[in-house]
Design an enzyme around this catalytic site. Sequence first.
Site, mmCIF file in Angstrom:
data_model
loop_
_atom_site.group_PDB
_atom_site.id
_atom_site.type_symbol
_atom_site.label_atom_id
_atom_site.label_comp_id
_atom_site.label_asym_id
_atom_site.label_seq_id
_atom_site.Cartn_x
_atom_site.Cartn_y
_atom_site.Cartn_z
ATOM 1 C CD GLU A 91 -3.272 -0.492 0.521
ATOM 2 O OE1 GLU A 91 -3.262 0.622 -0.037
ATOM 3 O OE2 GLU A 91 -4.255 -1.266 0.504
ATOM 4 C CG HIS A 133 -6.607 -3.316 -5.653
ATOM 5 N ND1 HIS A 133 -7.182 -2.716 -4.563
ATOM 6 C CD2 HIS A 133 -7.128 -4.575 -5.706
ATOM 7 C CE1 HIS A 133 -8.022 -3.585 -3.995
ATOM 8 N NE2 HIS A 133 -8.002 -4.709 -4.666
HETATM 9 ZN ZN LIG Z 1 -6.224 -1.314 -3.423
#
Ligand SMILES: [Zn+2]
Length: 237
Positions: A91, A133
């Site tokens: 992240e 993602h």
């Molecule tokens: Zn994500």
Amino acid sequence: MYKNFCSLNYNVRSSQASIEYLIYHYTACDFATSLKILCNDKAEYPVSAHYLIDENGDIYQLVDEDKRAWHAGKSSWEGREDINSWSIGIELVNPGHGPHYRPFPKVQMEALAHLSLQIIDRYKIKPWNVLGHADIAPTRKIDPGELFNWNWLALQGIGIMPSLGIVSASNDSLEMIQELLKQYGYGIDSPDGNDSHIQAVVRAFQMHFTPSHITKQPNVETCQALLSLLEKKNKKG
Ligand SMILES: [Zn+2]
């Protein structure tokens, strides 16, 4: 450089799985909030990632790499669906799409490159398996988005980018594009066969590989990029 903050949001990887994918995300909030969310085991839908990288380049390990972190959600690549079992998730702190979406700072990208090269080497992750993602969940997610500098990463030896204008594409029909996207790994099987699904997949592809042309509509450039990527993948694979 590495700071450990243990997140309890993990479980064991599927015994069938090996680590083959590296998945990048943005958090869509500031560092403190990101850390809180990724470590909140009381949330209705607890989430996590193996690593969190702040905009200043600080790297935080939240989950051990051998554990299954919860970053991918419902997703698919190469026909596989339990991507959490098959991947490492990173992240990046970034406000995300909206008024404050901004390029990822150089120092953050350098930290990401440093960490990614170690992970890629550790698990022999293939260049075409370094993904965003949005690539694995195109109808639900748009992170890390078009301001994420995939080109710069490719120059550091991470991931793969197409060579545009080299492969000529004579056919850019929707059927052809769908077939090529599927061959490359995208989950294009829409349960209800609707246009919005394929448009989401095309947008994910364009955000990653042709970020200056995000139209959601397949075009010759999309097709050229796909053919170039498939050629590179087949050559090296
Ligand atoms: Zn994500």
